[in-house]
Design a protein around this motif. Structure first.
Motif, PDB file in Angstrom:
ATOM      1  N   GLU A  27       0.811  -1.222   0.000  1.00  0.00           N
ATOM      2  CA  GLU A  27       0.000   0.000   0.000  1.00  0.00           C
ATOM      3  C   GLU A  27       0.846   1.275   0.000  1.00  0.00           C
ATOM      4  O   GLU A  27       0.543   2.232  -0.710  1.00  0.00           O
ATOM      5  CB  GLU A  27      -0.959   0.005   1.201  1.00  0.00           C
ATOM      6  N   PHE A  30       2.298   1.857  -3.367  1.00  0.00           N
ATOM      7  CA  PHE A  30       1.231   2.245  -4.282  1.00  0.00           C
ATOM      8  C   PHE A  30       0.841   3.698  -4.073  1.00  0.00           C
ATOM      9  O   PHE A  30       0.658   4.449  -5.037  1.00  0.00           O
ATOM     10  CB  PHE A  30       0.014   1.333  -4.109  1.00  0.00           C
ATOM     11  N   ARG A  31       0.719   4.086  -2.821  1.00  0.00           N
ATOM     12  CA  ARG A  31       0.330   5.476  -2.514  1.00  0.00           C
ATOM     13  C   ARG A  31       1.300   6.471  -3.134  1.00  0.00           C
ATOM     14  O   ARG A  31       0.905   7.464  -3.733  1.00  0.00           O
ATOM     15  CB  ARG A  31       0.278   5.684  -0.995  1.00  0.00           C
ATOM     16  N   TYR A  34       0.909   6.349  -6.913  1.00  0.00           N
ATOM     17  CA  TYR A  34      -0.372   6.971  -7.269  1.00  0.00           C
ATOM     18  C   TYR A  34      -0.249   8.493  -7.195  1.00  0.00           C
ATOM     19  O   TYR A  34      -0.688   9.207  -8.096  1.00  0.00           O
ATOM     20  CB  TYR A  34      -1.441   6.454  -6.313  1.00  0.00           C
ATOM     21  N   ASP A  35       0.359   8.961  -6.126  1.00  0.00           N
ATOM     22  CA  ASP A  35       0.514  10.414  -5.974  1.00  0.00           C
ATOM     23  C   ASP A  35       1.353  11.017  -7.103  1.00  0.00           C
ATOM     24  O   ASP A  35       1.129  12.145  -7.512  1.00  0.00           O
ATOM     25  CB  ASP A  35       1.145  10.741  -4.612  1.00  0.00           C
ATOM     26  N   ALA A  38      -1.225   9.771 -10.742  1.00  0.00           N
ATOM     27  CA  ALA A  38      -2.685   9.800 -10.935  1.00  0.00           C
ATOM     28  C   ALA A  38      -3.193  11.048 -11.664  1.00  0.00           C
ATOM     29  O   ALA A  38      -4.049  10.936 -12.545  1.00  0.00           O
ATOM     30  CB  ALA A  38      -3.379   9.655  -9.587  1.00  0.00           C
ATOM     31  N   ARG A  39      -2.652  12.191 -11.316  1.00  0.00           N
ATOM     32  CA  ARG A  39      -3.130  13.428 -11.978  1.00  0.00           C
ATOM     33  C   ARG A  39      -2.832  13.397 -13.475  1.00  0.00           C
ATOM     34  O   ARG A  39      -3.670  13.780 -14.291  1.00  0.00           O
ATOM     35  CB  ARG A  39      -2.486  14.667 -11.347  1.00  0.00           C
ATOM     36  N   GLY A  40      -1.642  12.950 -13.800  1.00  0.00           N
ATOM     37  CA  GLY A  40      -1.248  12.856 -15.209  1.00  0.00           C
ATOM     38  C   GLY A  40      -2.137  11.885 -15.967  1.00  0.00           C
ATOM     39  O   GLY A  40      -2.568  12.168 -17.088  1.00  0.00           O
ATOM     40  N   LEU A  59      -9.849   5.879 -14.518  1.00  0.00           N
ATOM     41  CA  LEU A  59      -8.664   6.050 -13.663  1.00  0.00           C
ATOM     42  C   LEU A  59      -8.567   4.892 -12.665  1.00  0.00           C
ATOM     43  O   LEU A  59      -7.518   4.266 -12.520  1.00  0.00           O
ATOM     44  CB  LEU A  59      -8.751   7.384 -12.915  1.00  0.00           C
TER      45      LEU A  59
END
Lengths: 190, 155
Positions: A27, A30-31, A34-35, A38-40, A59
């Motif tokens: 986790e 992944f966090r 993701y940070d 994810a926005r891209g 997404l």
């Protein structure tokens, strides 16, 4: 606010020091991933599909498939490329299912959102840009976004879109010229 | 015939100048003059700024779910799919067993029917003599496995 890293910048990230070498992500890893991405990914999905709501759905599906695929990735760039490949395939499938909802649907609320703190006609330019993008084919939108918003190389774009690297330069050249003309900036002739 | 060029060596520099907000004032004269003459670089400059604006606003307007939630949902879905995958062979075995049992039953019925037809007189006398006993035995043979099946099914 810190911006997301581009493909080129990510290639410089040393995965051995960032602790991201495991096959299946925990986790915490992944966090962090993701940070960073994810926005891209969301922006890419929103621009390629032209649908913010669909981008939200895709997404989550993109990250789910990425986690389930459990492929071994050599580095952060490879991992990120896989993510964009999954997103591209999902967007393509969604487009086939939905039989092309109007692309410009996504533009309205986005423009309204930025109109309040608009500087130097940014919302006007964004409107023009969104309209011009709507005129392009989904593949052209994808390749241009990857090249000019994400800073991807020709090889990375070819791999992400499942196209031949050799033809990428020509396709990108044509798509760019088309967009430039749609944006109302005529080519400067030699 | 000479092919029209599709890339330019100054392309990267022109793109960097726009993305770093150096275009047009803070770039050197050579690059600026080149962009004015080169259709490839002119197009790069023309679109790069729009991409930068669009990227910035797309990133700012993205309402992303929390990473932990995405991870948790993925775990949950993975478990559910794993459970479904695990149940698939059991279902296949059940279907195969059922088909095999039906086949066996048809064969047995066929054999029994031919035997019954050939020895009808003998069966009739047997049924008259031991009818109750045969009925009880048949009920036991059918009911006992059925009861066992339901009992195990409940467990």
């Amino acid at each position: 606010m810190s911006r997301d890293l581009t493909f080129t910048e990510l290639s410089r990230v040393d995965v051995t020091t960032s602790g991201c070498t495991e096959l299946v992500m925990d986790e915490e890893t992944f966090r962090a991933f993701y940070d960073r991405t994810a926005r891209g990914i969301w922006a890419y999905l929103a621009r390629v599909t032209g649908d913010r709501q669909l981008a939200d759905e895709l997404l989550q599906e993109t990250f789910y498939r990425f986690l389930r695929a459990a492929n071994s990735h050599e580095n952060e760039t490879h991992r990120r490329n896989s993510l964009y490949q999954i997103a591209t395939n999902l967007a393509r499938d969604a487009r086939r299912r939905q039989a092309a909802r109007p692309f410009a649907d996504c533009a309205g609320d986005e423009i309204e959102r930025i109109a309040a703190n608009d500087t130097a006609g940014a919302s006007e330019r964004l409107t023009d840009f969104t309209r011009a993008m709507a005129e392009l084919k989904p593949r052209e939108r994808a390749m241009l976004w990857l090249a000019y918003a994400e800073g991807a190389t020709h090889r990375e774009i070819a791999a992400t879109l499942g196209l031949g690297e050799g033809s990428m330069k020509t396709m990108l050249f044509r798509a760019r010229r088309k967009l430039a003309i749609l944006l109302g900036r005529k080519e400067i002739k030699r | 015939m000479r092919r029209k060029p599709v890339e330019c060596e100054y392309e990267t520099q022109a793109l960097a100048a726009v993305l770093e907000a150096r275009w047009p004032a803070a770039v050197d004269k050579v690059l600026r003059e080149h962009v004015l003459r080169c259709p490839i670089c002119a197009n790069v400059v023309a679109i790069a700024d729009s991409f930068a604006i669009a990227r910035q606003h797309s990133h700012a307007s993205a309402a992303l779910p929390d990473a932990s939630r995405v991870f948790w949902m993925a775990q949950l879905r993975a478990r559910r799919e794993a459970a479904q995958d695990a149940a698939r062979p059991i279902l296949a075995t059940q279907i195969a067993t059922f088909a095999w049992a039906i086949g066996l039953l048809i064969v047995c019925l066929g054999v029994a029917l031919s035997w019954f037809q050939s020895s009808r007189g003998w069966v009739e006398s047997l049924l008259l003599a031991h009818g109750v006993l045969i009925a009880l035995a048949t009920a036991l043979v059918v009911l006992l496995p059925t009861a066992a099946y339901f009992a195990m099914g409940k467990e």
